[in-house]
Design a protein around this motif. Structure first.
Motif, mmCIF file in Angstrom:
data_model
loop_
_atom_site.group_PDB
_atom_site.id
_atom_site.type_symbol
_atom_site.label_atom_id
_atom_site.label_comp_id
_atom_site.label_asym_id
_atom_site.label_seq_id
_atom_site.Cartn_x
_atom_site.Cartn_y
_atom_site.Cartn_z
ATOM 1 N N MET A 299 -38.409 -28.671 72.431
ATOM 2 C CA MET A 299 -37.007 -28.282 72.273
ATOM 3 C C MET A 299 -36.249 -28.496 73.581
ATOM 4 O O MET A 299 -35.100 -28.931 73.597
ATOM 5 N N ARG A 300 -36.902 -28.149 74.688
ATOM 6 C CA ARG A 300 -36.259 -28.315 75.994
ATOM 7 C C ARG A 300 -36.049 -29.797 76.301
ATOM 8 O O ARG A 300 -35.029 -30.184 76.868
ATOM 9 N N ILE A 301 -37.014 -30.616 75.952
ATOM 10 C CA ILE A 301 -36.887 -32.056 76.205
ATOM 11 C C ILE A 301 -35.734 -32.632 75.374
ATOM 12 O O ILE A 301 -35.003 -33.507 75.823
ATOM 13 N N ARG A 302 -35.561 -32.122 74.177
ATOM 14 C CA ARG A 302 -34.473 -32.610 73.312
ATOM 15 C C ARG A 302 -33.105 -32.202 73.841
ATOM 16 O O ARG A 302 -32.205 -33.026 73.960
ATOM 17 N N GLY A 303 -32.968 -30.885 74.094
ATOM 18 C CA GLY A 303 -31.618 -30.373 74.341
ATOM 19 C C GLY A 303 -31.400 -29.733 75.702
ATOM 20 O O GLY A 303 -30.314 -29.253 75.967
ATOM 21 N N GLY A 304 -32.414 -29.681 76.551
ATOM 22 C CA GLY A 304 -32.256 -29.098 77.882
ATOM 23 C C GLY A 304 -32.658 -27.646 77.948
ATOM 24 O O GLY A 304 -33.020 -27.133 78.988
ATOM 25 N N LYS A 305 -32.547 -26.950 76.800
ATOM 26 C CA LYS A 305 -32.961 -25.554 76.726
ATOM 27 C C LYS A 305 -33.852 -25.378 75.516
ATOM 28 O O LYS A 305 -33.786 -26.174 74.583
ATOM 29 N N ARG A 306 -34.643 -24.319 75.526
ATOM 30 C CA ARG A 306 -35.507 -24.085 74.382
ATOM 31 C C ARG A 306 -34.723 -23.512 73.203
ATOM 32 O O ARG A 306 -34.843 -23.932 72.078
#
Ligand SMILES: [Zn+2]
Length: 273
Positions: free
Chosen positions: A262-269
């Motif tokens: 999730m962090r890799i996708r959007g920067g935050k979990r």
């Protein structure tokens, strides 16, 4: 009927909770924007201590590297982020702060196995003068007790070609709490020490505790660095609006692969972190 309604309500509540924890609804940040990941230690947790978030177990790092590899991520150094070099889509930059010994003993074999590389933000004075206290009343025995890299280990890391060095001050100083002259010494002195001792040209800097003010960014630039990373969560596109405030993605030792992805996708979990 009532029971059914109740079940539905509980179910909706669950969806809401899940959606706040894991932001599947957050738009994916364009893959042309490099992901900059922030790590500290790579070792098993110490039960009952405060900083296990900073301890990513080696098995977990391996899963993350395998995940990135399977999705054709391209590993880059932080110096490449602030260069004019074009970088491919799905570039990822691994960064390790402070200089813990396990970066060499536990992380490096995995970097080798997965063809990855990393930038090491090294406190130059790792024995005695080391400070992991953000505030004066914080006890810092826990991180102080963790083994740190020796100069010899760092020489070996640089030799592998898998590691580049970046500045993180001399004593892990809280820049906002010291005089400007001392801050300049912490920032510029660290670069001089790194470059001289390890025969490198360190290009980027990480603010200790992520604490800095605009004047500190200017000191970092004046010291000869081309960019700096913060502890602000996020993903930014190149060329950077301000290369001295590059956000990173926090990799937590207490989170699974779902949170990581999730962090890799959007920067935050999730919703907030
Ligand atoms: Zn640090």
């Amino acid at each position: 009927m009532i029971a059914e309604g109740l079940g539905f309500g509980i179910c909706l509540g669950g969806v809401g909770y899940f959606s706040a924890q894991y932001a599947w609804w957050r738009p994916v940040v364009d893959w042309s924007a490099p992901r900059v990941l922030m790590y500290h230690m790579v070792r098993s947790h110490r039960p009952g201590t405060r900083f296990n978030k900073l301890r990513v177990p080696p098995e977990q790092l391996e899963k993350q590297l395998a995940w990135l590899k399977a999705r054709n991520f391209h590993f880059v150094f932080a110096s490449q982020l602030v260069s004019d070099e074009p970088l491919p889509e799905r570039s990822v930059c691994l960064t390790f702060d402070d200089g813990f010994e396990d970066n060499w003993t536990n992380a490096d074999p995995l970097l080798e196995k997965y063809g990855a590389c990393a930038t090491l933000y090294l406190v130059t004075q790792r024995d005695g003068g080391w400070s992991s206290k953000k505030k004066a009343h914080h006890k810092d025995d826990e991180l102080q007790a963790e083994p740190k890299l020796t100069d010899e280990q760092i020489h070996n890391m640089v030799k592998t070609g898998r590691w580049e060095l970046g500045g993180h001050t001399i004593t892990h100083a809280n820049l906002a709490k010291i005089e400007d002259q001392a801050a300049t010494h912490e920032i510029a002195g660290a670069k001089k020490e790194l470059d001289t001792e390890f025969q490198v040209n360190s290009q980027t800097f990480a603010y200790p505790f992520g604490i800095y003010e605009p004047r500190h960014s200017q000191m970092v630039a004046a010291a000869g660095y081309r960019g700096a990373v913060t502890t602000e969560s996020g993903i930014e596109k190149r060329p950077y609006g301000d290369p001295f405030q590059i956000p990173r993605i926090k990799v937590s030792g207490t989170e699974g692969l779902l949170g990581f992805s999730m962090r890799i996708r959007g920067g935050k979990r999730g919703l907030f972190k």
